[in-house]
Design a protein around this motif. Structure first.
Motif, PDB file in Angstrom:
ATOM      1  N   PHE A 170      48.964  60.726  80.570  1.00  0.00           N
ATOM      2  CA  PHE A 170      49.202  59.322  80.890  1.00  0.00           C
ATOM      3  C   PHE A 170      50.669  59.028  81.063  1.00  0.00           C
ATOM      4  O   PHE A 170      51.535  59.721  80.523  1.00  0.00           O
ATOM      5  CB  PHE A 170      48.623  58.433  79.801  1.00  0.00           C
ATOM      6  CG  PHE A 170      47.138  58.331  79.871  1.00  0.00           C
ATOM      7  CD1 PHE A 170      46.533  57.350  80.626  1.00  0.00           C
ATOM      8  CD2 PHE A 170      46.339  59.251  79.207  1.00  0.00           C
ATOM      9  CE1 PHE A 170      45.160  57.265  80.707  1.00  0.00           C
ATOM     10  CE2 PHE A 170      44.966  59.166  79.286  1.00  0.00           C
ATOM     11  CZ  PHE A 170      44.375  58.184  80.028  1.00  0.00           C
ATOM     12  N   GLN A 171      50.910  57.944  81.821  1.00  0.00           N
ATOM     13  CA  GLN A 171      52.287  57.622  82.140  1.00  0.00           C
ATOM     14  C   GLN A 171      53.093  57.257  80.905  1.00  0.00           C
ATOM     15  O   GLN A 171      54.208  57.726  80.742  1.00  0.00           O
ATOM     16  CB  GLN A 171      52.339  56.471  83.143  1.00  0.00           C
ATOM     17  CG  GLN A 171      53.744  56.116  83.549  1.00  0.00           C
ATOM     18  CD  GLN A 171      53.754  55.114  84.660  1.00  0.00           C
ATOM     19  OE1 GLN A 171      52.732  54.480  84.939  1.00  0.00           O
ATOM     20  NE2 GLN A 171      54.877  54.971  85.323  1.00  0.00           N
ATOM     21  N   ASP A 172      52.463  56.414  80.012  1.00  0.00           N
ATOM     22  CA  ASP A 172      53.264  56.103  78.823  1.00  0.00           C
ATOM     23  C   ASP A 172      52.706  56.846  77.628  1.00  0.00           C
ATOM     24  O   ASP A 172      51.634  56.536  77.130  1.00  0.00           O
ATOM     25  CB  ASP A 172      53.329  54.597  78.583  1.00  0.00           C
ATOM     26  CG  ASP A 172      51.955  54.020  78.325  1.00  0.00           C
ATOM     27  OD1 ASP A 172      50.989  54.706  78.685  1.00  0.00           O
ATOM     28  OD2 ASP A 172      51.873  52.933  77.756  1.00  0.00           O
ATOM     29  N   PRO A 173      53.427  57.854  77.209  1.00  0.00           N
ATOM     30  CA  PRO A 173      52.940  58.700  76.119  1.00  0.00           C
ATOM     31  C   PRO A 173      52.700  57.889  74.850  1.00  0.00           C
ATOM     32  O   PRO A 173      51.737  58.101  74.130  1.00  0.00           O
ATOM     33  CB  PRO A 173      54.064  59.702  75.917  1.00  0.00           C
ATOM     34  CG  PRO A 173      55.273  59.086  76.508  1.00  0.00           C
ATOM     35  CD  PRO A 173      54.783  58.206  77.621  1.00  0.00           C
ATOM     36  N   GLY A 174      53.547  56.900  74.623  1.00  0.00           N
ATOM     37  CA  GLY A 174      53.449  56.144  73.377  1.00  0.00           C
ATOM     38  C   GLY A 174      52.068  55.589  73.137  1.00  0.00           C
ATOM     39  O   GLY A 174      51.342  56.010  72.242  1.00  0.00           O
ATOM     40  N   ARG A 200      55.406  65.170  75.523  1.00  0.00           N
ATOM     41  CA  ARG A 200      54.964  66.564  75.516  1.00  0.00           C
ATOM     42  C   ARG A 200      53.622  66.685  74.803  1.00  0.00           C
ATOM     43  O   ARG A 200      52.771  67.493  75.189  1.00  0.00           O
ATOM     44  CB  ARG A 200      56.033  67.450  74.871  1.00  0.00           C
ATOM     45  CG  ARG A 200      57.150  67.759  75.854  1.00  0.00           C
ATOM     46  CD  ARG A 200      58.240  68.541  75.205  1.00  0.00           C
ATOM     47  NE  ARG A 200      59.154  67.671  74.461  1.00  0.00           N
ATOM     48  CZ  ARG A 200      60.092  68.131  73.634  1.00  0.00           C
ATOM     49  NH1 ARG A 200      60.186  69.428  73.400  1.00  0.00           N
ATOM     50  NH2 ARG A 200      60.918  67.298  73.032  1.00  0.00           N
ATOM     51  N   ILE A 201      53.436  65.839  73.787  1.00  0.00           N
ATOM     52  CA  ILE A 201      52.108  65.838  73.141  1.00  0.00           C
ATOM     53  C   ILE A 201      51.060  65.520  74.198  1.00  0.00           C
ATOM     54  O   ILE A 201      50.024  66.183  74.325  1.00  0.00           O
ATOM     55  CB  ILE A 201      52.029  64.778  72.012  1.00  0.00           C
ATOM     56  CG1 ILE A 201      53.116  65.003  70.963  1.00  0.00           C
ATOM     57  CG2 ILE A 201      50.664  64.781  71.368  1.00  0.00           C
ATOM     58  CD1 ILE A 201      53.022  66.322  70.249  1.00  0.00           C
ATOM     59  N   GLY A 202      51.389  64.496  75.015  1.00  0.00           N
ATOM     60  CA  GLY A 202      50.462  64.118  76.081  1.00  0.00           C
ATOM     61  C   GLY A 202      50.147  65.292  76.988  1.00  0.00           C
ATOM     62  O   GLY A 202      48.993  65.546  77.317  1.00  0.00           O
ATOM     63  N   ALA A 241      48.545  64.367  86.267  1.00  0.00           N
ATOM     64  CA  ALA A 241      49.751  64.192  85.475  1.00  0.00           C
ATOM     65  C   ALA A 241      50.530  63.007  86.014  1.00  0.00           C
ATOM     66  O   ALA A 241      51.041  63.043  87.131  1.00  0.00           O
ATOM     67  CB  ALA A 241      50.594  65.454  85.528  1.00  0.00           C
ATOM     68  N   ASP A 242      50.569  61.913  85.209  1.00  0.00           N
ATOM     69  CA  ASP A 242      51.252  60.691  85.636  1.00  0.00           C
ATOM     70  C   ASP A 242      52.632  60.674  84.993  1.00  0.00           C
ATOM     71  O   ASP A 242      52.751  60.436  83.793  1.00  0.00           O
ATOM     72  CB  ASP A 242      50.421  59.468  85.212  1.00  0.00           C
ATOM     73  CG  ASP A 242      50.896  58.218  85.920  1.00  0.00           C
ATOM     74  OD1 ASP A 242      51.976  58.270  86.539  1.00  0.00           O
ATOM     75  OD2 ASP A 242      50.185  57.202  85.839  1.00  0.00           O
TER      76      ASP A 242
END
Ligand SMILES: Nc1ncnc2c1ncn2[C@@H]1O[C@H](COP(=O)(O)OP(=O)(O)OP(=O)(O)O)[C@@H](O)[C@H]1O
Ligand SMILES: Nc1ncnc2c1ncn2[C@@H]1O[C@H](COP(=O)(O)OP(=O)(O)OP(=O)(O)O)[C@@H](O)[C@H]1O
Ligand SMILES: [Mg+2]
Ligand SMILES: [Mg+2]
Lengths: 331, 560, 537, 306
Positions: free
Chosen positions: B380-384, B444-446, B460-461
């Motif tokens: 996703f684009q925003d890993p958070g 990186r977790i993403g 992969a965004d």
């Protein structure tokens, strides 16, 4: 569009709910071994006396039939008995209470102001106080204040309503004699008197109800305060009270509002204990009376009335979700 | 500064010191997780209570660490503006953009809310948001990554602060918008003498904007100097390595042909629509047996109560063959993420079909659908916000494995470790929670999660937007190896054309919901057919101050 | 313990007319339709409606029937099957119209109309041609009530009935202006014949009574009618009532509570000597008894029932009832309530106040239950803490090796259950206060075989042809003294079969404000006499 | 201890952590354990005191008021908590035995209500559509249900064959879940479209998985609060039902019943109310503090207090 469909759907559901509840009330009522006609039979009660009473009150039909007569009555109105002594109940007729010699509708409408003043007043207090304290104890988490308020909240939920009311009356009403010990003064008649008579019941009710609001607010607040957007707000230089009171609180309200809907809805339908202890002629007192005197029509009326309020309250709350949290879309 | 996380102490930054003069741009570059963000945040005391900060910080003489709450508050947002690294989670989900931007002003200046609103709209316009009127009424989740990032920037500059701390301010922006933003910053600096602390991974941006550079590594400042020094002759090994791993576009593109007739222009495998802004998407290039085929996909977001509908994606057709990487570039807010989310069914399609290996995803239900989704990896684009805040990193990575593989217990752990290692994160991280990671670490977790199942299709965004070039290089390396091993198809969304050039065989360019051009990467990048593509390429900064200055002049002339 | 006679007698002479009396009710309504009311002759209805006869109640003495509207208490002929009364002169309704015999006939007939049939109905089974009669509104009257002239009224009964003068004192025979009272609103706006009329009725809140201008003191010997105004406050909470009266603030000084003061309050008063004189307790009251289902299991065996007479600890029951023997009232060994003429005191099963478990054990053994009884079902209502009282009974029975399971149920459910045609309980606790002070009201309702099931209150389901005949005979006896003897005999006869264990003649306690005078609670009906009360000026 | 890197933070783990780190939670836990012990060992405790919960002690009463003889509600060496007025039954024994009925039934009922409420609430919120509509509909019906009459009816018709504790638990649980459902639903509505939930969905996670791994961990906080606050209400409910004959028949003691009887004696014998009320308060309090501790332990962002 979507909203409209949602609203329409819920209104239809409401009608179904009320219909089912009415049916349930009848069903449950007829599970009771006691016979309402018995109470109108007179003393000593002779078998034919019983029969006449039954026929007159319309209890001689099977209960399902009676229920449909009731439903029909809402649209067509009803007449009990014949000749000069016949009792007429104009549409919309929600039944006639033979014990109170009034139509259920007029009975309830006459009691509504009392219950509403009680419930709404108390609700405002407990919501403000409860949420306020909740926020505080979240900010002061783990401190004495937090512990004390929690103990207070717990006391509120575990204390028997009846005792709290009674003590309030004895202490403030009778011993200190600073507030009226009972009764109700219509707002329209004398606003000051109204406020004066209401203050104790309000506080008592609020004390009994506030707990869940305090605790819910606290726990949710603790969650939200850790969110990144709170950091953003701070970085913008938003004063702490606004950070908490606006940014965080808004994200906390969803469950709080939900409980509020349930509680208020229920209380508007009658705050039985408080009303009886404070001798207030509210819907709750009416209901409990109806239960004890097996006044089926009144019982049915009160039940439907209360249910209606609860359903509407929940409905409004659901509507509110979208406004409170744009992500909480309803389907 | 150290963090205490359930016993373990993490040293996030160690003896870091730097200074920013008025009207100066200091760029902080360095390894992901090296403490750039936390150091910056510590300045305004924005760190969680778990953090302990030692040292001192001065803002034009006043010691920031000694200020009381109120004084600090007055400085925040008024004298120091802060652009947060992850815009998606930085905005309050329950308030409209307008309200939040306006608030940034009203907390410091007592002006009528109407005026504040209007000012907010101006600000949003100044950061290059199209249709600010809509954006002010929109809620954060209704905006794209780049749009949010610009909103955050708008908030930070709202009060024209003396110091602007910009943490990765352009990661989610396409190069054209990025150029605008850099222009805006440059203007702030020269016009108002704003000092700018710029944290970034994009050496091009550094070269473009910075006066001086600080290089951080493992929590320490390893080198600092003027931008020319750093780029000219880096002293430290790490700095050289950093600059060494910068990838940049090969050569400058030829200008697009002007006013063609007809609807489409074709040049070999390369197609583009005629007219800018475009009114349609290009036709898909012929496919053999694609892993993913999207045909005439349209997505319309029906507005909430008042706001108007948004045509996020309009009749788009693309396909990806097994082992092929389709690069997706384009304007911020052009519908890339939407396209991606529709594939995995997070956004309902308005029209068009999506086939995964010939099977129409829309018609799949229940188990079949879930297994199908199991074969798609998504970054996703925003890993958070795409990580469960209450799940440990390890658990998050393990989740897809639990769902679709029968790895359990030891084997599972082994796999998770392997994945962490693959994205060059220490295994110790597994026990951490998302909020305890740096932006790049989260990202990186993403990625680890996305590749966990060796998917047939990887979406992969912006997978490398928050990674420093060295880590990025490693990730891309990993990516290529996996590619060759598993031959999965991949939709690779990125703003970094250089990266696209590296990984993508074909590229599609999106603009305002349309695919305006599509074709083999080198062809498109070298000889773009569509004006927007051309602009895109020309706006991409290069990691060399001198060169970049010349390019900028050229670009200024171009946009006039 | 408080002796009411002093309390009342002491002040009665000094009390002058005037003032406002407050009656604090825990009920939510207080209706005045003679046909619908079941109220006693000496409570609120007695203030508004006069009848042919009335009750003369003096604490410590038996209740007497005295003339009210009528010149005497009725003249019987054809050995008691016909009763005629003559009205006094100058009687008027509150609307100014004269009260005639026709109005009493109308009022009586009215009680047969389905819409108003819920009041006291003792006359309904006695008047000739009553069965099937549905009231006067459809046109035809009841021929068994003759009104030869405006002053005379004659009742023809199906059988000789000595208690008719008492029946004539009941609210159901109160006059209603002929043709009036067609709607339910008559409950709240009746036409008064008594000293007070309903000035306003606020449903659920209060009833205001004001003087009836057309009432003539000279025609009324039973109603001093001292207060100028009477306010009846409705739906007040019991506990709060007591607390208010204890506090004795403001208007509560002119008030009294119409409901019993319960043990917890009485206990509270122990510490308040100042309040004690304002608590009035009758020296005896309605019987409270343990009924044994004579149709089921071991209880069908008279020997077992006799054993129970010894097994029960009546002393403990007194404590459970009100905390102490003094507050609870005397132990009962007979059936007829004190305060009713003809009552004789005897004890067929003499033991101490705490019973004699061992003797009970032996008797059970002799009856074929050497190791006691188990699993007996004792049902009680949840109202006025019968559940707790039941447990005290259970406890005492346990001493004699009798194990019972108590089941409590909601009051209405209870009444329905125990008065149903088929029942499954072995024991039940109940009390009885007759509607009029005649032994008849005590005996027939509880022990006549006709009262088994169908909503009847013969809870022990006792049926003995012999007793039925004796009851019938006693009812037909006109001379009160002779009748009294017969009733006493019936009483004894029934106790020989021991269908019930008489427990206590429960005292009722009431609280009144410091400015209320002539507050009397006679043994019968062990309820305050509203008619006599006054306000100390 | 070495924990698996992939294992999610489990509830048990959180429990342990709470007890280790949070003194108050520990205190709460201890109280809970004690109460449970009291409930189980009631006969033993009564035996130690040498009293029977149902035995009458008229002689322990003041002969002319029926109040407990002596001061402080008759507290003495023989009657540790004093005795009931009118009956003289030993309060200590009754409170201990009361724990069995009230505490255990109240608890079990709460568990039933919370489990059902959470599942349905999360389901309604997450799945939406017809399921949501049906649940909303059901909750409305139940919240508006004439439960007063129902309780009376139940008292009249409940067959003696059904074991009463079970009946109570089911009935109370049955009326308890709707409010919980609505609260959980409201939370779920907000969570449903959070990125991490969507990403799980995108990963091909089924509703059950999403519920367990994504929703539940983020729902604990409100659930804990609501659950712990439900206990006293349920205990009161038990009292009402028992009073109306649908519950534990007398003389079996229960806090709820003691409290409602004692309420009338608040003026004349306050200590009669004190002990059962205190027990109820303690029970509720302990669960609340413990719940707080648990909540903190489950919240990774909480600063760990030492
Ligand atoms: N709340 C926290 N608790 C524990 N450790 C933390 C916390 N926040 C950050 N860290 C750690 O501190 C280090 C520095 O984090 P920081 O966010 O400053 O990195 P960064 O330089 O911004 O990296 P990136 O470029 O990826 O954003 C990282 O190793 C990170 O894991
Ligand atoms: N939930 C929503 N409701 C309404 N509009 C939305 C919603 N989500 C996205 N949009 C709009 O759809 C358009 C495309 O969004 P999308 O996220 O696909 O852009 P993007 O190409 O990913 O941009 P970026 O590169 O900045 O992430 C944007 O204009 C955005 O404002
Ligand atoms: Mg960072
Ligand atoms: Mg995007």
């Amino acid at each position: 569009m979507r909203l409209a469909r949602f609203v329409l759907g819920r209104l239809l559901a409401t009608i179904v709910v009320l219909f089912v509840l009415g049916l349930a009330t009848y069903g449950v009522f007829y599970l009771l071994p006691s016979d309402p006609a018995q109470l109108s039979c007179g003393r000593p009660c002779t078998p034919q006396g019983l029969a006449t009473a039954r026929a007159f009150m319309g209890f001689n039909h099977p209960w399902v039939v009676q229920y449909f007569q009731f439903v029909a009555g809402i649209f067509t109105g009803r007449t009990f008995g014949t000749g000069v002594t016949a009792i007429h109940c104009a549409a919309p007729c929600f039944g006639y209470s033979f014990q109170q010699n009034q139509t259920v509708l007029s009975l309830i409408t006459s009691r509504v102001p009392v219950t509403f003043s009680l419930a709404i007043g108390a609700a405002i207090i407990w919501l403000l106080v409860g949420v306020g304290i909740g926020v505080l104890s979240a900010l002061k988490r783990g401190t004495a204040l937090d512990r004390i308020t929690m103990a207070g909240a717990v006391a509120g939920v575990s204390a028997p309503a009846y005792v709290v009311g009674l003590l309030a009356i004895i202490i403030f009403g009778l011993n200190l004699n600073i507030v009226p010990d009972n009764g109700y003064v219509p707002l329209t008649q004398n606003p000051v008197g109204w406020l004066w008579h209401m203050i104790t019941p309000w506080l008592v009710l609020a004390f009994l109800q506030a707990a869940i609001y305090t605790r819910l607010t606290r726990t949710q607040m603790l969650d939200v305060l850790n969110e990144d957007f709170i950091r953003t707000a701070r970085a913008k230089g938003v004063p702490e009270r606004a950070v908490v009171g606006r940014h965080a609180l808004r994200n906390v309200l969803l469950p709080v509002v939900t409980v509020f809907g349930i509680d208020l809805g229920a209380l508007l339908g009658g705050a039985i204990i408080t009303e009886t202890v404070f001798s207030m002629p509210g819907v709750g007192a009416l209901l409990i009376g109806a239960v004890h005197s097996l006044d089926l029509p009144l019982l049915l009326g009160c039940t439907l009335f209360a249910a209606f309020l609860i359903v509407i309250a929940n409905f409004l709350v659901d509507l509110l979700y979208g406004a409170l949290d744009p992500r909480a879309r309803l389907t | 500064m150290t963090f205490s996380t359930e016993g373990a102490e993490t040293v996030a930054a160690d003896e870091v010191s730097y200074s920013v003069a008025a009207g100066e741009v200091l760029a902080v570059v360095g390894e992901s997780g090296s403490g750039k963000t936390v150091t910056a945040m510590s300045l305004l005391g924005l760190l969680p209570p778990t953090a302990t900060v030692t040292g001192a910080a001065f803002l034009s003489g006043t010691s920031l660490f000694e200020l009381d709450r109120e004084q600090l508050r007055q400085i925040r947002g008024e004298r120091v503006g802060f652009v947060f690294q992850e815009p998606m989670s930085a905005l309050n989900p329950v308030f409209t953009i307008g309200a939040q931007v306006a608030e940034a002003i009203t907390v410091h200046h007592k002006i009528p809310s109407a005026k504040a609103r209007q000012r907010a709209e101006e600000l949003l316009h100044s950061v290059g948001l199209p249709d600010p009127a809509r954006v002010v009424r929109a809620y954060p989740h209704e905006l794209s990554g780049g749009q949010l990032q610009r909103v955050v920037i708008a908030m930070a500059v709202a009060n024209e602060p003396a110091l602007l701390i910009a943490d990765e301010p352009t990661t989610a922006l396409d190069v054209t918008v990025q150029a605008d933003i850099l222009e805006l910053l440059r203007d702030l600096r020269s016009r108002l003498g704003v000092g700018i602390l710029l944290i970034t991974h994009d050496m091009g941006v550094v070269a473009d904007l910075a006066d001086r550079v600080v290089v951080m590594h493992e929590g320490k400042v390893v080198e600092h100097g003027t931008v020319t020094e750093i780029f000219g002759n880096p002293q430290q090994e790490y700095t050289r390595q950093l600059l060494g791993s910068v990838v940049s576009l090969a050569g400058t593109p030829t200008a697009p042909p002007v006013d063609e007739s007809g609807e489409l222009i074709e040049r070999g495998a390369q197609v583009a629509v005629v007219g800018h802004p475009a009114t349609r998407s290009v036709v898909d290039s012929p496919a053999t047996e694609p892993t993913l085929r999207i045909t005439d996909l349209s997505v319309v977001y029906v507005g909430r109560f008042r706001s108007i509908a948004v045509h996020a994606v309009d009749r788009v057709s693309v396909h990806i063959e097994p082992g092929e990487v389709l690069g997706l570039v384009g304007e911020s807010g052009s519908g890339k993420s939407t396209l991606a989310s529709t594939v995995v069914g997070l956004v309902p399609t308005t029209a068009g079909t999506i086939e995964l290996a010939g099977a129409n995803l829309a018609t799949l239900r229940g188990k079949a659908r879930r297994t199908a989704l199991g074969r798609i990896g998504m970054v996703f684009q925003d890993p958070g916000s795409s990580l469960n805040p209450r799940a440990t990193v390890g658990a998050s990575i393990a989740e897809p494995l639990l769902l679709h593989s029968d790895l359990r217990g030891g084997d599972l752990d082994a796999r998770v470790r392997e994945l962490l290692d693959a994205v060059s994160l220490p295994t110790a991280m597994a026990g951490r929670f998302p909020h305890e990671l740096s932006g790049g670490q989260r990202q990186r977790i993403g990625i680890a999660r996305g590749i966990a199942l060796n998917p047939a299709l990887l979406i992969a965004d912006e997978p490398t937007s928050a990674l420093d070039v060295s880590v990025q290089a490693r990730v891309l390396e990993l990516f290529r190896t996996l590619q060759t091993e598993l031959r999965f198809a991949c939709l690779f969304i990125s703003h970094d054309l250089a990266v696209i050039e590296e990984v993508a065989g074909r590229v599609a360019v999106m603009h305002r919901g349309h695919v305006v051009e599509q074709g083999p990467t080198e062809q498109v990048l070298a000889t773009p057919l569509h004006p927007y593509t051309h602009r895109l390429i020309t706006s991409a900064p290069v990691a060399d101050p001198e060169d970049q200055r010349r390019r900028r002049e050229a670009w200024r002339a171009a946009v006039g | 313990n408080a002796n009411p006679t002093q309390d009342a007698a002491g002040s009665s002479s000094t009390t002058k007319p005037g003032g406002t009396l407050y009656v604090i009710n825990d009920t939510s309504s207080n209706y005045y339709d003679p046909a619908k009311s079941q109220g006693l002759a000496t409570t609120s209805n007695g203030l508004v409606h006069r009848r042919l006869t009335a009750w003369e109640l003096t604490p410590g003495q038996d209740a007497k029937v005295v003339p009210d509207l009528a010149t005497d208490t009725g003249r019987s002929s054809n050995n008691g099957a016909t009763w005629s009364f003559t009205l006094k002169d100058g009687l008027k309704f509150s609307d100014g119209t004269p009260i005639t015999s026709a109005d009493i006939k109308w009022g009586t007939e009215r009680t047969f109309a389905p819409a108003f049939a819920e009041g006291l109905g003792y006359h309904k089974t006695l008047l000739v041609g009553a069965s099937g009669y549905t009231g006067p509104f459809s046109g035809q009257g009841l021929d068994s009530i003759e009104t030869p002239d405006d002053k005379t009224i004659v009742f023809h009964l199906v059988r000789p009935f000595g208690d008719w003068p008492w029946i004539a004192s009941l609210i159901s025979l109160a006059p209603v202006p002929k043709g009036k009272g067609t709607t339910a609103s008559y409950s709240t706006s009746p036409i008064a014949s008594g000293p007070y009329q309903v000035a306003s009725y606020q449903a659920g809140v209060a009833v205001n009574l004001s003087r009836n201008p057309h009432w003539d003191r000279s025609t009324d010997s039973v109603r001093p009618a001292l207060p100028d105004k009477i306010v009846i406050q409705l739906s007040q909470n019991d506990t709060v009532i007591s607390q208010r009266l204890i506090a004795d603030n403001g208007n509560d000084q002119f008030a009294f509570g119409s409901s019993f003061v319960d043990p917890s309050q009485l206990a509270q008063l122990q510490g308040k000597p100042a309040v004690k004189p304002r608590v009035v307790t009758c020296s005896a009251g309605p019987i409270s008894y343990l009924a044994m289902n004579t149709t089921k299991g071991p209880m069908a065996n008279v020997a077992v029932r006799r054993a129970f007479q010894y097994a029960v600890d009546k002393g403990a029951y007194q404590v459970a009832w009100a905390g102490s023997a003094a507050l609870a009232g005397p132990i009962a060994t007979t059936l007829i309530t004190p305060g009713i003429a003809g009552r004789e005191v005897y004890d067929l099963y003499p033991t101490g106040p705490n019973g004699d478990p061992n003797k009970a054990k032996q008797m059970l053994a002799a009856a074929g239950y050497p190791n006691g009884l188990t699993g007996l079902k004792l049902v009680v209502s949840t109202s006025n803490s019968y559940a707790d009282k039941a447990q005290s009974v259970a406890q005492s029975l346990a001493r004699a090796g009798i194990q019972v399971n108590v089941q409590s149920m909601d009051d209405d459910t209870y009444n329905a259950t125990v008065t149903a045609n088929s029942v499954d309980y072995d024991l039940t606790l109940s009390g009885w206060n007759p509607d009029f002070p005649s032994a008849n009201g005590n005996i027939e309702a509880l022990y006549a075989s006709s009262e088994v099931g169908n909503g009847g209150y013969n809870l022990s389901r006792y049926s003995s042809p012999e007793v039925d005949n004796m009851i019938h005979d006693a009812q037909g006896t006109i001379d009160p003294v002779a009748a009294g003897k017969k009733w006493a005999a019936v009483d004894k006869r029934i106790m020989q079969d021991a269908p019930v264990v008489p427990l206590i003649f429960a005292r009722n306690s009431f609280l009144h404000g410091s400015k209320v005078d002539n507050f009397e609670v006679p043994d019968y009906p062990s309820y305050p006499n509203y008619l006599k009360m006054g306000i100390a000026q | 201890m070495v924990t698996s890197v992939s294992a999610p933070r489990s509830l048990p783990a959180a429990l342990v952590r709470t007890l280790r780190t949070d003194r108050w939670a520990l205190a709460g836990a201890i109280v809970i354990v004690v109460l449970v012990f009291v409930a189980i060992a009631a006969p033993l405790l009564a035996a130690i005191e040498g009293q029977d919960p149902n035995a009458y002690h008229i002689n322990a009463l003041d002969p002319n008021s029926g109040l407990p003889a002596g001061s402080l509600g008759g507290i003495s060496g023989t009657h540790w908590f004093g005795v009931e007025p009118l009956t003289g039954r030993d309060l200590f024994a009754r409170v201990c035995y009361g724990a069995r009925t009230s505490f255990l039934i109240g608890l079990a009922a709460t568990v039933v209500a919370v489990v059902v409420g959470t599942l349905l609430g999360a389901g309604a919120g997450y799945l939406g559509g017809w399921f949501n509509r049906v649940i909303t509909w059901l909750t409305d019906v139940l919240l508006g249900f004439p439960y007063l009459v129902f309780m009376i009816a139940l008292g009249a018709i409940a067959p003696p064959s059904v074991p009463r504790p079970l009946l109570l638990i089911l009935v109370i649980g049955f009326f308890g879940w709707p409010s919980i459902t609505r609260i959980v639903r409201s939370q779920t509505l907000a969570l449903r479209d959070r990125k991490f939930v969507s990403s799980a969905r995108a990963m091909g996670a089924g509703p059950w998985h999403v519920f367990r791994t994504e929703l539940l961990p983020n729902l604990w906080a409100p659930i804990i609060v609501v659950a712990t606050l439900n206990i006293p209400a349920n205990i009161g409910f038990e009292a009402a039902l028992s009073f109306l004959g649908a519950g534990i028949p007398p003389p079996t003691s229960s806090w709820g019943q003691s409290i409602s009887t004692a309420s009338d004696w608040i003026q004349s014998d306050p200590l009669f109310l004190l002990f059962p009320a205190a027990a109820l308060f303690l029970a509720t309090w302990s669960f609340n503090v413990f719940g707080d501790g648990l909540r903190d332990a489950l919240d990774p962002r909480m600063v760990v207090r030492r």
